[in-house]
Design a protein around this motif. Structure first.
Motif, short mmCIF file in Angstrom:
data_model
loop_
_atom_site.label_atom_id
_atom_site.label_comp_id
_atom_site.label_asym_id
_atom_site.label_seq_id
_atom_site.Cartn_x
_atom_site.Cartn_y
_atom_site.Cartn_z
N LYS A 109 -3.57 -0.35 -4.40
CA LYS A 109 -4.86 0.04 -3.85
C LYS A 109 -5.20 -0.83 -2.64
CE LYS A 109 -6.96 1.87 -8.09
NZ LYS A 109 -8.10 1.77 -9.04
N THR A 121 0.83 -1.20 0.00
CA THR A 121 0.00 0.00 0.00
C THR A 121 0.87 1.25 0.00
OG1 THR A 121 -1.75 -1.19 1.19
CG2 THR A 121 -1.84 1.22 1.21
N VAL A 165 -8.23 -2.06 -0.98
CA VAL A 165 -9.68 -2.22 -1.13
C VAL A 165 -10.09 -3.58 -0.58
CG1 VAL A 165 -11.62 -2.28 -2.73
CG2 VAL A 165 -9.69 -0.74 -3.18
#
Length: 223
Positions: A57, A52, A59
């Motif tokens: 991303k 990250t 998510v």
């Protein structure tokens, strides 16, 4: 990897500030874990602290997702202070299924499977039965913030806890702080500004040990 790098000279880089560090060991552990997950479970998703930080991303979907902090307590690791660990969690349909927090320096392995209780080195653990804050140890972390307004709020909050509790304790690792609550060594833990990889495994361990995990507004904790 963590144990072998613990006593060696570390290669250390700063991320967002001088207290936000990453080492060659953080990167090596995350790469190893991510590569093994990809090999064994190619359809699973992955969320890692260093991935990250590098721009991946973050998510969380309903798909099986591994959430990993390769070295929680990096500052401790850099100083060879032995409260450091790897945190690994598996979430399915946005709910925790498995959590492991392992400190290889002290040989402490906390684990939990949803609905099956929590363990320390394969022995069941349970939260403390103390209810009175004045008789409770409370874990937290007292990071210095560059914003004086935020620092004043953090200090004021800490003093309230210190004045009303039996005493404060800081271990330098969110995951290990939470696991100390799970094993009954402390009665509570609070911190503002921690991340999904810090708590994804330990939150399950605390709950399976009979504890409660909530946000700062008293609502059910969410990653």
């Amino acid at each position: 990897i963590i144990a072998s790098g613990f006593e060696k000279t570390k290669t250390v880089e700063e991320k967002e500030c001088p207290r936000d560090l990453v080492t060659d060991t953080d990167k090596a552990v995350e790469k190893f874990v991510k590569d093994e997950i990809s090999r064994l479970y190619p359809d699973h998703q992955f969320i890692g602290e260093e991935s990250t930080a590098a721009g991946a991303k973050c998510v969380l979907t309903d798909a099986p997702t591994w959430i990993v902090d390769p070295v929680d307590g990096t500052m401790n690791f850099v100083h060879s202070f032995p409260f450091t660990c790897i945190s690994v969690a598996v979430w399915v349909e946005q709910k925790p299924l498995v959590g492991i927090v392992y400190n290889p320096i002290l040989g402490l392995r906390y684990s939990a499977i949803a609905g099956s209780g929590a363990n320390l080195n394969d022995k069941p653990i349970h939260v403390s039965n103390k209810k009175d804050l004045s008789q409770s140890l409370v874990m937290t972390e007292l990071w210095c913030r560059p914003d004086p307004t935020k620092m004043a709020v953090i200090t004021a909050n800490a003093m309230k806890v210190i004045n009303k509790s039996h005493g404060p304790r800081c271990m330098g690792s969110a995951a290990l702080n939470m696991c100390m609550v799970a094993q009954g060594g402390a009665e509570g833990y609070y911190e503002i500004g921690i991340h999904a990889w810090d708590t994804a495994a330990a939150a399950l361990i605390v709950r399976e040990a009979g504890g409660v995990v909530i946000d700062m507004n008293g609502r059910c904790f969410s990653l």
